[in-house]
Design a protein around this motif. Structure first.
Motif, PDB file in Angstrom:
ATOM      1  N   TRP A 124       0.919  -1.203  -0.053  1.00 55.92           N
ATOM      2  CA  TRP A 124      -0.124   0.012   0.186  1.00 55.92           C
ATOM      3  C   TRP A 124       0.854   1.344  -0.103  1.00 55.92           C
ATOM      4  O   TRP A 124       0.600   2.293  -0.825  1.00 55.92           O
ATOM      5  N   ARG A 125       1.996   1.222   0.795  1.00 58.74           N
ATOM      6  CA  ARG A 125       2.875   2.392   0.769  1.00 58.74           C
ATOM      7  C   ARG A 125       3.294   2.728  -0.604  1.00 58.74           C
ATOM      8  O   ARG A 125       3.747   3.870  -1.065  1.00 58.74           O
ATOM      9  N   GLN A 128       0.700   4.168  -2.874  1.00 54.95           N
ATOM     10  CA  GLN A 128       0.487   5.627  -2.527  1.00 54.95           C
ATOM     11  C   GLN A 128       1.736   6.510  -3.224  1.00 54.95           C
ATOM     12  O   GLN A 128       1.187   7.417  -3.643  1.00 54.95           O
ATOM     13  N   SER A 131       1.546   6.598  -6.862  1.00 54.71           N
ATOM     14  CA  SER A 131       0.232   7.269  -7.645  1.00 54.71           C
ATOM     15  C   SER A 131       0.607   8.747  -7.313  1.00 54.71           C
ATOM     16  O   SER A 131       0.192   9.646  -8.268  1.00 54.71           O
ATOM     17  N   ARG A 132       1.114   9.247  -6.222  1.00 54.58           N
ATOM     18  CA  ARG A 132       1.557  10.624  -5.889  1.00 54.58           C
ATOM     19  C   ARG A 132       2.377  11.056  -7.148  1.00 54.58           C
ATOM     20  O   ARG A 132       2.334  12.294  -7.737  1.00 54.58           O
ATOM     21  N   ASP A 172      -8.263   5.670  -9.476  1.00 53.30           N
ATOM     22  CA  ASP A 172      -8.541   6.337  -8.418  1.00 53.30           C
ATOM     23  C   ASP A 172      -9.804   5.541  -7.612  1.00 53.30           C
ATOM     24  O   ASP A 172      -9.938   5.334  -6.521  1.00 53.30           O
ATOM     25  N   VAL A 175      -9.536   2.164  -6.311  1.00 53.48           N
ATOM     26  CA  VAL A 175      -8.733   2.189  -4.919  1.00 53.48           C
ATOM     27  C   VAL A 175      -9.703   2.696  -3.857  1.00 53.48           C
ATOM     28  O   VAL A 175     -10.017   1.936  -2.906  1.00 53.48           O
ATOM     29  N   ARG A 179     -11.355   0.356  -0.600  1.00 54.70           N
ATOM     30  CA  ARG A 179     -11.160   0.936   0.868  1.00 54.70           C
ATOM     31  C   ARG A 179     -12.615   0.702   1.454  1.00 54.70           C
ATOM     32  O   ARG A 179     -12.655   0.453   2.446  1.00 54.70           O
ATOM     33  N   LEU A 208      -9.686   7.440   4.905  1.00 54.85           N
ATOM     34  CA  LEU A 208      -8.989   6.955   3.746  1.00 54.85           C
ATOM     35  C   LEU A 208     -10.148   6.874   2.445  1.00 54.85           C
ATOM     36  O   LEU A 208      -9.785   7.017   1.384  1.00 54.85           O
ATOM     37  N   HIS A 211     -10.111   9.924   0.437  1.00 57.48           N
ATOM     38  CA  HIS A 211      -9.117  10.528   0.123  1.00 57.48           C
ATOM     39  C   HIS A 211      -9.137  10.141  -1.560  1.00 57.48           C
ATOM     40  O   HIS A 211      -9.515   9.145  -1.838  1.00 57.48           O
ATOM     41  N   PHE A 213      -6.587  10.363  -5.091  1.00 54.35           N
ATOM     42  CA  PHE A 213      -5.072  10.807  -5.568  1.00 54.35           C
ATOM     43  C   PHE A 213      -5.226  12.055  -6.385  1.00 54.35           C
ATOM     44  O   PHE A 213      -4.072  12.905  -6.541  1.00 54.35           O
TER      45      PHE A 213
END
Length: 237
Positions: A124-125, A128, A131-132, A172, A175, A179, A208, A211, A213
């Motif tokens: 997941w990290r 993240q 995606s950024r 997006d 994801v 979640r 989350l 949220h 991205f």
């Protein structure tokens, strides 16, 4: 004539399949029956370990999409986003396995989990971060090509940059759906108190869910183009 199936690859295993897939290592990553405090640990580990693999693939696809976009090839980046989104869909679908994990059984196996949390997922990290990075590369590409978002939205649907933007929205959304399903599964098996419960990890999951991205792409969905092409907010109903 009998075909020779003798392995030619190096590594552990009696066959090339076992050596290439590293099945001996892979199938030894789960706790053995004598180590388990509850038999459903196998279900729990298989779901989460396969999730990590799909997230690893999704992050790799996002990273390659960013590379293609940075090289000025948004058309090549689009299908990579589609592959990443499909990976997240598969991650979401396998949460259905938790329908067979009762709250009583989950509580029985919880001591084996220690203080582990899905928030600690390395996959997941990676997702993240990837995606950024993609979001920044997309913004840079728009700036370099002197494309503003309203023009992109109202332009040719076959334009590669617009198609990439749609693929980013799909990613997006996938994801976000994951979640939501993750939150529901956590509540269903009784691992977390419902959102709003003081100290419940579910509070983090709910935050989350909201949220995104690529919020600027979503914002275009709630605006309309004015007569001169300017972007205005729709009237309140």
């Amino acid at each position: 004539m009998k075909r020779d199936h003798a392995p030619v690859l190096t590594g552990d295993g009696a066959t090339d399949y076992a050596r290439y897939m590293r099945t001996e290592t892979l199938l030894d990553l789960q706790r053995r029956p004598e180590q388990m405090v509850h038999r459903d640990e196998l279900l729990f580990q298989v779901v989460h370990q396969s999730t990590e693999l799909w997230l690893k693939l999704a992050a790799a696809e996002l990273t390659e999409a960013t590379t293609r976009l940075t090289a000025g090839d948004p058309a090549a980046a689009e299908p990579l986003l589609a592959r990443a989104a499909l990976g997240i869909r598969l991650v979401t679908d396998q949460l259905e396995m938790f329908r067979y994990l009762s709250p009583v059984d989950f509580q029985a196996m919880q001591p084996a989990l220690g203080n582990g949390s899905g928030a600690e997922s390395p996959g997941w990290r990676r997702v993240q971060g990837a995606s950024r990075t993609l979001g920044r590369a997309f913004a840079d590409h728009l700036a370099e090509q002197q494309i503003d978002l309203p023009t992109l939205r109202d332009g040719n649907p076959t334009d590669p940059v617009r198609r990439l933007a749609e693929a980013m929205l799909e990613w997006d959304e996938r994801v976000a759906l994951w979640r939501v399903r993750h939150y529901q599964a956590a509540i269903r098996v009784g691992g977390h108190g419902a959102a709003g419960t003081e100290g419940s990890p579910a509070n983090v999951l709910v935050r989350l869910i909201e949220h995104r991205f690529f919020p600027e792409l979503w914002q275009l969905r709630v605006t309309t183009a004015g007569p001169a092409g300017d972007v205005t907010h729709p009237p309140a109903s």
